[in-house]
Design a protein around this motif. Sequence first.
Motif, PDB file in Angstrom:
ATOM      1  N   ALA A 248       0.981  -1.305   0.013  1.00 50.05           N
ATOM      2  CA  ALA A 248      -0.008   0.034  -0.031  1.00 50.05           C
ATOM      3  C   ALA A 248       0.827   1.217   0.009  1.00 50.05           C
ATOM      4  N   TYR A 249       0.595   1.955  -1.032  1.00 49.61           N
ATOM      5  CA  TYR A 249       1.570   3.229  -1.188  1.00 49.61           C
ATOM      6  C   TYR A 249       0.615   4.372  -1.145  1.00 49.61           C
ATOM      7  N   SER A 250       0.884   5.454  -0.274  1.00 50.42           N
ATOM      8  CA  SER A 250       0.347   6.674  -0.527  1.00 50.42           C
ATOM      9  C   SER A 250       1.155   7.888  -0.828  1.00 50.42           C
ATOM     10  N   VAL A 251       0.908   8.657  -1.820  1.00 49.11           N
ATOM     11  CA  VAL A 251       1.875   9.635  -2.171  1.00 49.11           C
ATOM     12  C   VAL A 251       1.008  11.157  -2.105  1.00 49.11           C
ATOM     13  N   THR A 252       1.743  12.068  -1.409  1.00 49.24           N
ATOM     14  CA  THR A 252       1.400  13.241  -1.619  1.00 49.24           C
ATOM     15  C   THR A 252       2.590  14.358  -2.257  1.00 49.24           C
ATOM     16  N   ALA A 253       2.347  14.833  -3.223  1.00 47.84           N
ATOM     17  CA  ALA A 253       3.559  15.365  -3.941  1.00 47.84           C
ATOM     18  C   ALA A 253       3.134  16.701  -4.483  1.00 47.84           C
ATOM     19  N   GLY A 254       3.977  17.677  -4.340  1.00 49.80           N
ATOM     20  CA  GLY A 254       4.056  18.949  -5.009  1.00 49.80           C
ATOM     21  C   GLY A 254       3.997  18.945  -6.496  1.00 49.80           C
ATOM     22  N   GLY A 255       4.994  18.040  -7.040  1.00 47.10           N
ATOM     23  CA  GLY A 255       5.013  17.775  -8.532  1.00 47.10           C
ATOM     24  C   GLY A 255       4.333  16.617  -8.884  1.00 47.10           C
ATOM     25  N   ASP A 256       5.095  15.721  -9.747  1.00 48.15           N
ATOM     26  CA  ASP A 256       4.456  14.287  -9.998  1.00 48.15           C
ATOM     27  C   ASP A 256       4.286  13.308  -8.840  1.00 48.15           C
ATOM     28  N   GLY A 257       3.180  12.604  -9.106  1.00 51.91           N
ATOM     29  CA  GLY A 257       3.233  11.790  -8.015  1.00 51.91           C
ATOM     30  C   GLY A 257       4.009  10.555  -8.003  1.00 51.91           C
ATOM     31  N   VAL A 258       3.955   9.656  -9.205  1.00 55.62           N
ATOM     32  CA  VAL A 258       4.707   8.294  -9.308  1.00 55.62           C
ATOM     33  C   VAL A 258       5.116   8.593 -10.688  1.00 55.62           C
ATOM     34  N   LYS A 259       6.325   8.139 -11.139  1.00 59.97           N
ATOM     35  CA  LYS A 259       6.574   8.247 -12.483  1.00 59.97           C
ATOM     36  C   LYS A 259       7.818   7.264 -12.742  1.00 59.97           C
ATOM     37  N   ALA A 260       8.144   7.029 -14.133  1.00 56.66           N
ATOM     38  CA  ALA A 260       9.183   6.441 -14.650  1.00 56.66           C
ATOM     39  C   ALA A 260       9.794   7.602 -15.980  1.00 56.66           C
ATOM     40  N   ASP A 261      11.010   7.747 -16.029  1.00 57.95           N
ATOM     41  CA  ASP A 261      11.469   9.085 -16.531  1.00 57.95           C
ATOM     42  C   ASP A 261      12.520   8.929 -17.671  1.00 57.95           C
ATOM     43  N   ASN A 262      12.905   7.611 -18.133  1.00 58.90           N
ATOM     44  CA  ASN A 262      14.097   7.486 -18.920  1.00 58.90           C
ATOM     45  C   ASN A 262      13.400   7.770 -20.082  1.00 58.90           C
ATOM     46  N   GLU A 263      14.035   8.915 -20.895  1.00 58.14           N
ATOM     47  CA  GLU A 263      13.681   9.450 -21.965  1.00 58.14           C
ATOM     48  C   GLU A 263      14.589   9.194 -23.052  1.00 58.14           C
ATOM     49  N   THR A 264      15.657   8.656 -22.731  1.00 56.97           N
ATOM     50  CA  THR A 264      16.639   8.381 -23.711  1.00 56.97           C
ATOM     51  C   THR A 264      16.915   6.737 -24.193  1.00 56.97           C
ATOM     52  N   ASP A 265      16.706   5.851 -23.366  1.00 59.64           N
ATOM     53  CA  ASP A 265      16.950   4.499 -23.710  1.00 59.64           C
ATOM     54  C   ASP A 265      15.845   3.793 -24.229  1.00 59.64           C
ATOM     55  N   GLU A 266      16.128   3.017 -25.223  1.00 58.65           N
ATOM     56  CA  GLU A 266      14.769   2.343 -25.992  1.00 58.65           C
ATOM     57  C   GLU A 266      14.262   1.411 -24.778  1.00 58.65           C
ATOM     58  N   ASP A 267      12.950   1.115 -24.871  1.00 53.73           N
ATOM     59  CA  ASP A 267      12.307   0.109 -23.963  1.00 53.73           C
ATOM     60  C   ASP A 267      12.552   0.551 -22.478  1.00 53.73           C
ATOM     61  N   ARG A 268      12.871   1.758 -22.128  1.00 52.47           N
ATOM     62  CA  ARG A 268      13.002   2.170 -20.809  1.00 52.47           C
ATOM     63  C   ARG A 268      11.781   3.448 -20.555  1.00 52.47           C
ATOM     64  N   GLY A 269      11.667   3.613 -19.233  1.00 54.94           N
ATOM     65  CA  GLY A 269      10.750   4.779 -19.048  1.00 54.94           C
ATOM     66  C   GLY A 269       9.335   4.238 -18.842  1.00 54.94           C
ATOM     67  N   TRP A 270       9.285   2.974 -18.421  1.00 57.57           N
ATOM     68  CA  TRP A 270       7.936   2.360 -18.275  1.00 57.57           C
ATOM     69  C   TRP A 270       7.529   2.483 -16.818  1.00 57.57           C
ATOM     70  N   LEU A 271       6.200   1.943 -16.552  1.00 59.12           N
ATOM     71  CA  LEU A 271       5.607   2.089 -15.283  1.00 59.12           C
ATOM     72  C   LEU A 271       4.552   1.039 -15.417  1.00 59.12           C
ATOM     73  N   LEU A 272       4.525  -0.041 -14.479  1.00 59.69           N
ATOM     74  CA  LEU A 272       3.668  -0.985 -14.267  1.00 59.69           C
ATOM     75  C   LEU A 272       2.875  -1.043 -12.711  1.00 59.69           C
ATOM     76  N   VAL A 273       1.524  -1.090 -12.731  1.00 54.63           N
ATOM     77  CA  VAL A 273       0.941  -1.555 -11.496  1.00 54.63           C
ATOM     78  C   VAL A 273       0.200  -2.980 -11.815  1.00 54.63           C
ATOM     79  N   SER A 274       0.506  -4.001 -10.974  1.00 53.79           N
ATOM     80  CA  SER A 274      -0.018  -5.065 -11.379  1.00 53.79           C
ATOM     81  C   SER A 274      -0.578  -5.703  -9.866  1.00 53.79           C
ATOM     82  N   GLY A 275      -0.258  -4.940  -8.823  1.00 53.13           N
ATOM     83  CA  GLY A 275      -1.067  -5.445  -7.709  1.00 53.13           C
ATOM     84  C   GLY A 275      -1.040  -4.269  -6.591  1.00 53.13           C
ATOM     85  N   GLY A 276      -1.440  -4.541  -5.567  1.00 49.51           N
ATOM     86  CA  GLY A 276      -1.294  -3.384  -4.313  1.00 49.51           C
ATOM     87  C   GLY A 276      -2.132  -2.335  -4.690  1.00 49.51           C
ATOM     88  N   THR A 277      -1.986  -1.245  -3.827  1.00 46.71           N
ATOM     89  CA  THR A 277      -2.998   0.047  -3.868  1.00 46.71           C
ATOM     90  C   THR A 277      -1.959   0.998  -4.021  1.00 46.71           C
TER      91      THR A 277
END
Length: 473
Positions: free
Chosen positions: A189-218
């Motif tokens: 269980a993850y609870s996030v309060t953020a002034g900017g982005d909440g949860v992210k993956a931000d690799n903008e340069t490498d192919e097949d990277r910068g991805w985000l998956l939620v497969s369970g939990g809250t």
Amino acid sequence: MEQDTHFDSDDLSWDPAGEVAVTLADGASTVEGGPASGAVIVDGGTVTISAAGTYRLTGTLTDGQVLVATGEEDVVRIILDGVDLSNSAGSPFVVQSANEALVYLADGSTNSLQDAAGYADQAEDSPNAALYSLADLTIAGGGSLTVNGQYNDGIVSKDGLVLAAGNVTVNAADDGIRGKDYTVLLDGAYSVTAGGDGVKADNETDEDRGWLLVSGGTLAVSAGDDGVEAFSQLTVAGGTVTVDQSNEGLEAAHIAVSGGTVNVTATDDGVNASGGSSGTGTLAGGMGGGMGGGMGGGETVGDYSVDISGGTLTINSQGDGLDSNGNATISGGTVVVNGPSNDGNGALDVNGELAVTGGTVAAAGSAGMAVTPGSSSTQSGVQLTFGTAVAAGTTIQLADSGGNLVATFVAAKKTASVVYSSSAITAGEDYTVYTGGKAQVAAGLGNGTLDGARQQGSVTAGEYTAARGPGGR
């Protein structure tokens, strides 16, 4: 995607006899037990771990740091078992070098990390989060962790990040939880309060990277900017994601929901596939002429997509509800959009083709920018366009020619247009639209009766007004 991460369930098993016990105390931290005890160096308020192994930390440092600096092939397991760690000049927990670091929250334990409001080290590649790792990072265990990122971010991995378990609360001045190559929520269980982005993956340069998956939990997010964001692919395959405050709720080049439950509230777009950061009325004649719709009014169709194949997605947005700068498909699951009231945005906004081949869709909002399923859709639907917008809380119901209810929807806000598609709708058949009556709904859709309802007009399934048209006729 899970197999593409550094995480292995074997990481969660170890021999307790090999643990090194580290007791944290201001000016008096101690180390004992285990073959790797010599790899722990205490220097004032800094505790440095310099070799692979399993380290159990307890105690408090009111102004200190735990630093992991091992070989590039080493795997380090750090058990937090009642740790309160703060730093007045920077980050209290830094993984400077390792192959992989596992932060394990001991069952029943309560732990906290808090960084400084201002960092003494301002170099470009220096730590900028309360929990900061230059190596692959995993968080697991049955305990709890509170992270206060007063300076910038809460939890950061500059490599891959896997959230395997734990009860974690993050408060951050900027981004809450940030992985680079990938960010994965498996459980916990993850609870996030953020002034900017909440949860992210931000690799903008490498192919097949910068991805985000939620497969369970809250995952619960309240963000000043985007709620959940990935540079390339954002997938929800299970679990529960709730974004109760954001500029844009979910954002990535490609967004897929195949399972789980997603609830998004946004001041701009609810779901946005793009390359950017971020009273009872009267039915006005039902459908306009012609099949199709679904195109974005001549806008560029880019390499972006939204794909809904399962789960439940509920959107409440002031901007566009479900927005793709490319194409969009809905083949399963349930999609409910409570979109904008202003005509400058739409509940559905797809630059390319909106293909509906299954599932249930109820997209409500303004009529001026209404986008409807395209010609490649194999499941039929209807568009209800009201001459006068109905008030929030109005029950809108649809009955077939035999008087059988096929849809009951309760509008969450003022609504001038509703696009509805489900397997209960038959192309070419006429349906009668009612407002009022009785309803029992969850997330806007459910069951109802026509007791006390008022007939508003009729519509023909499969006939939509032109995309971005004025609605009605």
